[in-house]
Design a protein around this motif. Structure first.
Motif, PDB file in Angstrom:
ATOM      1  N   ARG A 267     -63.242 -24.482  38.773  1.00  0.00           N
ATOM      2  CA  ARG A 267     -63.965 -23.415  38.069  1.00  0.00           C
ATOM      3  C   ARG A 267     -64.991 -23.994  37.103  1.00  0.00           C
ATOM      4  NH1 ARG A 267     -61.902 -18.314  38.776  1.00  0.00           N
ATOM      5  NH2 ARG A 267     -63.896 -17.793  37.825  1.00  0.00           N
TER       6      ARG A 267
ATOM      7  N   GLU B 277     -62.168 -26.370  23.870  1.00  0.00           N
ATOM      8  CA  GLU B 277     -61.333 -25.656  24.835  1.00  0.00           C
ATOM      9  C   GLU B 277     -60.132 -26.522  25.239  1.00  0.00           C
ATOM     10  OE1 GLU B 277     -64.629 -25.631  24.930  1.00  0.00           O
ATOM     11  OE2 GLU B 277     -65.017 -23.484  24.646  1.00  0.00           O
TER      12      GLU B 277
ATOM     13  N   ILE C 130     -51.961 -24.638  22.978  1.00  0.00           N
ATOM     14  CA  ILE C 130     -51.120 -23.611  23.620  1.00  0.00           C
ATOM     15  C   ILE C 130     -50.075 -24.224  24.559  1.00  0.00           C
ATOM     16  CG2 ILE C 130     -52.860 -21.795  23.364  1.00  0.00           C
ATOM     17  CD1 ILE C 130     -53.495 -22.049  26.307  1.00  0.00           C
ATOM     18  N   GLY C 131     -49.939 -25.545  24.479  1.00  0.00           N
ATOM     19  CA  GLY C 131     -48.803 -26.159  25.167  1.00  0.00           C
ATOM     20  C   GLY C 131     -49.123 -27.152  26.262  1.00  0.00           C
TER      21      GLY C 131
ATOM     22  N   PRO D  68     -45.732 -30.760  22.700  1.00  0.00           N
ATOM     23  CA  PRO D  68     -46.295 -29.728  23.603  1.00  0.00           C
ATOM     24  C   PRO D  68     -45.211 -28.770  24.104  1.00  0.00           C
ATOM     25  CG  PRO D  68     -47.174 -31.871  24.181  1.00  0.00           C
ATOM     26  CD  PRO D  68     -46.098 -32.106  23.154  1.00  0.00           C
TER      27      PRO D  68
ATOM     28  N   ARG E 207     -44.423 -26.327  21.340  1.00  0.00           N
ATOM     29  CA  ARG E 207     -45.497 -25.327  21.208  1.00  0.00           C
ATOM     30  C   ARG E 207     -45.408 -24.287  22.322  1.00  0.00           C
ATOM     31  NH1 ARG E 207     -48.751 -29.932  19.473  1.00  0.00           N
ATOM     32  NH2 ARG E 207     -49.644 -30.210  21.549  1.00  0.00           N
ATOM     33  N   ARG E 208     -45.108 -24.755  23.532  1.00  0.00           N
ATOM     34  CA  ARG E 208     -44.976 -23.825  24.659  1.00  0.00           C
ATOM     35  C   ARG E 208     -43.805 -22.864  24.442  1.00  0.00           C
ATOM     36  NH1 ARG E 208     -46.234 -28.332  28.287  1.00  0.00           N
ATOM     37  NH2 ARG E 208     -44.037 -28.829  28.522  1.00  0.00           N
TER      38      ARG E 208
ATOM     39  N   MET F   8     -61.492 -20.218  27.665  1.00  0.00           N
ATOM     40  CA  MET F   8     -62.185 -21.152  28.579  1.00  0.00           C
ATOM     41  C   MET F   8     -63.327 -20.382  29.236  1.00  0.00           C
ATOM     42  SD  MET F   8     -60.924 -24.285  28.858  1.00  0.00           S
ATOM     43  CE  MET F   8     -61.119 -24.964  30.479  1.00  0.00           C
TER      44      MET F   8
ATOM     45  N   LEU G  66     -63.335 -19.464  33.050  1.00  0.00           N
ATOM     46  CA  LEU G  66     -62.207 -18.703  33.601  1.00  0.00           C
ATOM     47  C   LEU G  66     -62.317 -17.229  33.240  1.00  0.00           C
ATOM     48  CD1 LEU G  66     -59.185 -21.092  32.839  1.00  0.00           C
ATOM     49  CD2 LEU G  66     -60.777 -21.139  34.757  1.00  0.00           C
ATOM     50  N   THR G  67     -61.839 -16.381  34.129  1.00  0.00           N
ATOM     51  CA  THR G  67     -61.852 -14.937  33.868  1.00  0.00           C
ATOM     52  C   THR G  67     -60.799 -14.613  32.809  1.00  0.00           C
ATOM     53  OG1 THR G  67     -60.181 -14.500  35.533  1.00  0.00           O
ATOM     54  CG2 THR G  67     -62.471 -14.446  36.275  1.00  0.00           C
TER      55      THR G  67
ATOM     56  N   GLU H 147     -57.397 -15.263  34.195  1.00  0.00           N
ATOM     57  CA  GLU H 147     -57.081 -16.695  34.311  1.00  0.00           C
ATOM     58  C   GLU H 147     -56.818 -17.316  32.941  1.00  0.00           C
ATOM     59  OE1 GLU H 147     -59.676 -17.624  38.346  1.00  0.00           O
ATOM     60  OE2 GLU H 147     -60.643 -17.610  36.377  1.00  0.00           O
TER      61      GLU H 147
ATOM     62  N   LEU I 222     -53.084 -19.163  31.526  1.00  0.00           N
ATOM     63  CA  LEU I 222     -52.998 -20.597  31.179  1.00  0.00           C
ATOM     64  C   LEU I 222     -51.662 -21.031  30.574  1.00  0.00           C
ATOM     65  CD1 LEU I 222     -56.599 -21.392  29.857  1.00  0.00           C
ATOM     66  CD2 LEU I 222     -55.472 -22.374  31.842  1.00  0.00           C
ATOM     67  N   PRO I 223     -51.166 -20.357  29.503  1.00  0.00           N
ATOM     68  CA  PRO I 223     -49.898 -20.818  28.917  1.00  0.00           C
ATOM     69  C   PRO I 223     -48.743 -20.729  29.909  1.00  0.00           C
ATOM     70  CG  PRO I 223     -50.913 -19.118  27.555  1.00  0.00           C
ATOM     71  CD  PRO I 223     -51.708 -19.189  28.800  1.00  0.00           C
TER      72      PRO I 223
ATOM     73  N   LYS J  74     -49.005 -21.199  33.112  1.00  0.00           N
ATOM     74  CA  LYS J  74     -49.139 -22.363  34.001  1.00  0.00           C
ATOM     75  C   LYS J  74     -48.451 -23.571  33.377  1.00  0.00           C
ATOM     76  CE  LYS J  74     -53.265 -21.897  36.788  1.00  0.00           C
ATOM     77  NZ  LYS J  74     -54.057 -22.727  37.636  1.00  0.00           N
ATOM     78  N   PHE J  75     -48.721 -23.766  32.066  1.00  0.00           N
ATOM     79  CA  PHE J  75     -48.127 -24.931  31.395  1.00  0.00           C
ATOM     80  C   PHE J  75     -46.612 -24.801  31.286  1.00  0.00           C
ATOM     81  CE2 PHE J  75     -52.446 -24.849  29.227  1.00  0.00           C
ATOM     82  CZ  PHE J  75     -53.001 -25.701  30.173  1.00  0.00           C
TER      83      PHE J  75
ATOM     84  N   ARG K  83     -53.310 -13.712  25.705  1.00  0.00           N
ATOM     85  CA  ARG K  83     -52.950 -15.104  26.015  1.00  0.00           C
ATOM     86  C   ARG K  83     -51.837 -15.588  25.080  1.00  0.00           C
ATOM     87  NH1 ARG K  83     -57.525 -19.530  25.203  1.00  0.00           N
ATOM     88  NH2 ARG K  83     -57.059 -19.029  23.039  1.00  0.00           N
TER      89      ARG K  83
END
Lengths: 375, 224
Positions: free
Chosen positions: A7, A284, A291-292, B81, B84-85, B98, B101-102, B105, B109-110, B112-113, B157
């Motif tokens: 992207r 970013e 955020i992890g 990390p 934080r997650r 970002m 990203l839409t 998306e 993100l969080p 995904k992590f 988010r």
């Protein structure tokens, strides 16, 4: 992370285009250098590779196919009596000067072979037959030599080293690394052109081995039987000739330098673009860490960007290279592109792009976490 | 009331050349579940540094931080990390979305992590965007959204994965009054529904009335 990298690449169209142009030029240059180098090496050992013969016997300390000393042809008897030798043939390679009809001369490489067996002679005929050089002052010239020798046809005559010779055939695909046109004639005629090779002398003996006899063992036996000569397997002599032209003439070094320069230019272009992108997205990426995301997650994005650039750049370069092969052919240059070359260049491209991404890794590792809270 | 986050004698000292600057000086406080608290103070008072330390983004020079009873003060960089997650959702003044990203998306993100499967992440993100009133904007890029919409994406988010603590740095700083009030109202509603808590660093006096408690910081110290 691959999808995020994709992207980013699609979002920054201008940057992506510039990066791709850089990769394409670097990779196309690497393709061209490797292709031309391999093409030249192919021509350097072309006659050795295309001649049906397992073993090549030459004068002592001979270094390549093109410049070899003559030795007594009676040595063939020792070769023929060696255990495992099926047959043996003599071959002369010498040099001469051909007179041009409009004046001036050209240097030619003369190959004298036995017309009855054809061993060492041309392997692809456009006109005439390999046996046509028998019993007379006859020659076969290669179609690739026409630019240098003029448009020759069967029945034409030319003078080489004050001997008038008749063109009895036109061969195809026979080129020399030295760029001198190759002229084929009979073994007997070659012995009497130029005076370099005398009566009762040959330049090479080419032997074939019976099935079931390892070539390596027969080579060892011949080395013991012929202490005054050098004995090589076909593969050894082919490599020796290629190595001679690669190392002794500096050709290999100059190609290597150009490949390395292309590699580093490509690496710098991709590295700079990815670094710029990383700096631009620093906040970013800092946010992702907040955020992890672990550092490894962000490295994956950076390396995926490099990978995508590598794959896209490589595919475009490969298409351009395949399209340019035809152009090379029109210039009589031999350009070698095969699966191995394509795989090698792909590997070089991957290494180039992935290494370039390392420039950004340090930046990611040192992202100040508090950066995300700055407005 | 159950404690969500507890800090004790928290201290942060920066070195600027040979000079030591005390950004946060022995702050102790507790924040409870279902609370929306504010941290107020002038620029450079140390409120963002405090928020960064509470969010495990910045390591304290001294003192302790306990999140849901777990001491996170001296954990290694590799563990942070994960912490934080597990515990936090972040909202930033500049939205920090970002750009390529839409909205959908960005919200994913969080997740995904956290290793949430793609389908589940997609469903949860769509649900969160609906919840913040952006169901018509899921496939919009941040550049095509207004400031208020971007902040709502950032809130969605921050809520992805149901974090027990929302940390917000000036969430209304870039918004007009109407959008700002809407964002705080939204946070209050989500905190109540999710049994979580929100800590908001702000200058914005318009939102003071919406906060349960307010901590004032000046020169790195808590003012009583």
């Amino acid at each position: 992370m691959f999808s995020i990298a994709l992207r980013i690449i699609l979002y920054d169209k201008v940057r992506t285009l510039i990066t791709l142009i850089g990769v394409v030029f670097a990779v196309a240059l690497i393709f061209a250098q490797i292709g031309i180098y391999l093409g030249l090496m192919e021509t350097a050992s072309l006659i050795i590779d295309r001649t049906p013969g397992d073993i090549w016997i030459t004068s002592k300390n001979n270094r390549n196919f093109d410049f070899s000393m003559p030795f007594p042809e009676l040595k063939i008897n020792r070769v023929l009596t060696a255990e495992g030798v099926k047959n043996a043939e003599k071959l002369i390679v010498t040099w001469g000067v051909i007179k041009q009809p409009q004046g001036g001369t050209e240097q030619v490489e003369i190959v004298g072979y036995n017309p009855d067996t054809g061993i060492g002679g041309p392997w692809e005929m456009k006109a005439g037959d390999v046996r046509d050089v028998k019993s007379g002052n006859y020659i076969i010239v290669d179609a690739s030599s026409m630019k240098r020798l003029g448009m020759l046809e069967k029945g034409d005559h030319r003078e080489i080293m004050s001997r008038r010779l008749k063109v009895v055939g036109i061969s195809q695909s026979v080129k020399s690394f030295t760029t001198a046109p190759i002229v084929f004639t009979s073994y007997k005629t070659a012995q009497h052109i130029g005076g370099y090779v005398g009566e009762g002398e040959t330049v090479f003996i080419i032997a074939n081995v019976f099935d079931g006899y390892p070539v390596k063992d027969v080579v060892e036996r011949l080395r013991e039987a012929l202490p005054g000569l050098d004995v090589y397997s076909k593969d050894e002599f082919s490599k020796k000739t290629r190595l001679y032209w690669t190392i002794e003439t500096g050709v290999g070094f100059s190609f290597l330098i150009t490949i390395l320069i292309s590699f580093f230019i490509g690496m710098l272009i991709v590295g700079q673009m990815i670094y710029n992108s990383t700096v631009e997205y620093l906040k970013e990426f800092g946010t992702l860490k907040a955020i992890g995301a672990a550092n490894i997650d962000i490295y994956k994005i950076i390396f995926s960007e490099a990978l995508i650039n590598a794959i896209l750049g490589y595919v475009i370069s490969l298409m351009l290279t395949l399209a340019s092969v035809k152009v090379y052919k029109t210039t009589e240059m031999v350009f070698t592109i095969n699966t191995e070359v394509a795989a090698l260049v792909f590997l070089i491209t991957l290494v180039m792009c992935v290494f370039s991404a390392f420039i950004s890794v340090r930046k990611i590792r040192r992202i100040d976490p508090a950066l995300v809270f700055r407005g | 009331m159950e404690t969500a986050i507890e800090v004790e004698n928290l201290r942060k000292v920066y070195k600027e050349g040979r000079v030591e600057v005390v950004a946060v000086d022995s702050i102790s406080l507790s924040i409870y579940k279902r609370e929306v608290v504010g941290i107020l103070g002038p620029s450079g008072s140390g409120k963002t540094t405090l928020l960064s330390m509470m969010g495990c983004i910045l390591r304290p020079t001294g003192g302790n931080i306990r999140i849901h009873g777990e001491d996170v003060s001296n954990l290694s960089e590799h563990i942070l990390p994960y912490i934080r997650r597990k515990y936090f959702g972040f909202i930033f003044q500049g939205f920090n979305l970002m750009p390529p990203l839409t909205a959908l998306e960005n919200v994913k993100l969080p997740l995904k992590f956290k290793g949430v499967p793609e389908n589940d992440a997609e469903k949860e993100s769509s649900h969160l965007l609906r919840r913040v009133g952006l169901n018509e904007r899921v496939n919009f890029l941040p550049r095509d959204l207004s400031g208020g919409e971007k902040q709502r994406v950032a809130i969605a988010r921050a809520l992805a994965g149901d974090p027990p603590i929302i940390l917000a740095d000036e969430p209304t700083g870039n918004l007009d009054h109407k959008s700002g009030s809407h964002v705080v109202g939204l946070l209050r509603e989500l905190v109540t529904t999710n049994n979580s808590c929100a800590i908001i660093v702000t200058h914005d006096s318009r939102i003071f009335h919406s906060l349960d408690r307010v901590f004032h910081i000046e020169d790195g110290r808590l003012k009583t």
